[in-house]
Design a protein around this motif. Sequence first.
Motif, PDB file in Angstrom:
ATOM      1  N   UNK A 246     -13.350  12.945  12.374  1.00 17.10           N
ATOM      2  CA  UNK A 246     -14.546  12.326  11.796  1.00 17.10           C
ATOM      3  C   UNK A 246     -14.238  11.794  10.395  1.00 17.10           C
ATOM      4  N   UNK A 247     -13.333  12.440   9.683  1.00 12.18           N
ATOM      5  CA  UNK A 247     -12.933  11.966   8.351  1.00 12.18           C
ATOM      6  C   UNK A 247     -12.241  10.601   8.461  1.00 12.18           C
ATOM      7  N   UNK A 248     -11.379  10.459   9.478  1.00  8.77           N
ATOM      8  CA  UNK A 248     -10.717   9.172   9.689  1.00  8.77           C
ATOM      9  C   UNK A 248     -11.751   8.090  10.019  1.00  8.77           C
TER      10      UNK A 248
ATOM     11  N   UNK B 215      -1.009  10.001   9.410  1.00  8.65           N
ATOM     12  CA  UNK B 215      -0.338   8.879  10.087  1.00  8.65           C
ATOM     13  C   UNK B 215      -1.328   7.738  10.352  1.00  8.65           C
ATOM     14  N   UNK B 216      -2.522   8.095  10.848  1.00  7.00           N
ATOM     15  CA  UNK B 216      -3.534   7.071  11.146  1.00  7.00           C
ATOM     16  C   UNK B 216      -4.026   6.394   9.866  1.00  7.00           C
ATOM     17  N   UNK B 217      -4.226   7.184   8.828  1.00  9.82           N
ATOM     18  CA  UNK B 217      -4.697   6.629   7.553  1.00  9.82           C
ATOM     19  C   UNK B 217      -3.626   5.729   6.937  1.00  9.82           C
ATOM     20  N   UNK B 218      -2.354   6.118   7.070  1.00 12.05           N
ATOM     21  CA  UNK B 218      -1.260   5.301   6.535  1.00 12.05           C
ATOM     22  C   UNK B 218      -1.230   3.930   7.219  1.00 12.05           C
TER      23      UNK B 218
ATOM     24  N   UNK C  51      -4.136   1.968   5.855  1.00 12.48           N
ATOM     25  CA  UNK C  51      -3.848   1.544   4.482  1.00 12.48           C
ATOM     26  C   UNK C  51      -2.929   0.330   4.474  1.00 12.48           C
ATOM     27  N   UNK C  52      -1.937   0.353   5.355  1.00 16.10           N
ATOM     28  CA  UNK C  52      -1.003  -0.766   5.426  1.00 16.10           C
ATOM     29  C   UNK C  52      -1.696  -2.026   5.923  1.00 16.10           C
ATOM     30  N   UNK C  53      -2.505  -1.879   6.955  1.00 15.60           N
ATOM     31  CA  UNK C  53      -3.206  -3.011   7.552  1.00 15.60           C
ATOM     32  C   UNK C  53      -4.170  -3.679   6.552  1.00 15.60           C
TER      33      UNK C  53
ATOM     34  N   UNK D  71       0.818  -1.215   0.000  1.00 14.06           N
ATOM     35  CA  UNK D  71       0.000   0.000   0.000  1.00 14.06           C
ATOM     36  C   UNK D  71       0.852   1.265   0.000  1.00 14.06           C
ATOM     37  N   UNK D  72       0.302   2.291  -0.583  1.00 15.88           N
ATOM     38  CA  UNK D  72       1.020   3.557  -0.679  1.00 15.88           C
ATOM     39  C   UNK D  72       0.113   4.720  -0.337  1.00 15.88           C
ATOM     40  N   UNK D  73       0.711   5.748   0.235  1.00 11.23           N
ATOM     41  CA  UNK D  73       0.026   7.017   0.433  1.00 11.23           C
ATOM     42  C   UNK D  73       0.690   7.992  -0.536  1.00 11.23           C
TER      43      UNK D  73
END
Length: 140
Positions: free
Chosen positions: A66-68, A105-108, A111-113, A2-4
């Motif tokens: 809320x977006x996360x 950071x949380x989204x990354x 994404x990895x998980x 996965x990539x950001x």
Amino acid sequence: FPMIKLIVGKKGSGKTKALLELVNKALDQSKGHVVFIEKSAKLLYDISHKARLLDADSYDIHGFDSFYGFISGMCAGDYDITDIFIDGTLKIGGNDLEAFAQFNKKVAALAEKHEINIVFSVSADAADLKDIDASEIMNP
């Protein structure tokens, strides 16, 4: 893996056009679901019907927390998402670059998980995003 990715530039620099090209490429290559999130449904006719188009305004997203939660819930409800594209990231989450860095950071980690590629378009100068972790920062 996965990539950001970030597509950065000032308003009117072609970020959305670059994002749409990446969406079409992902639709050709993905063996799962491609999601496109924007502030309002203005690109309804520019996005292929094969992609899931989501209008952030209709989900009452206020702030990056809320977006996360929204993105995280989407991933919990659909294990087949391979790519998420977000246009107007700061318009949706707010213009706080520090909050965006925490959100990123949380989204990354998410994404990895879940092995998801995520691309954000960000109306900002690349120099202002030096604290943001991304696999790639692109100018349109």
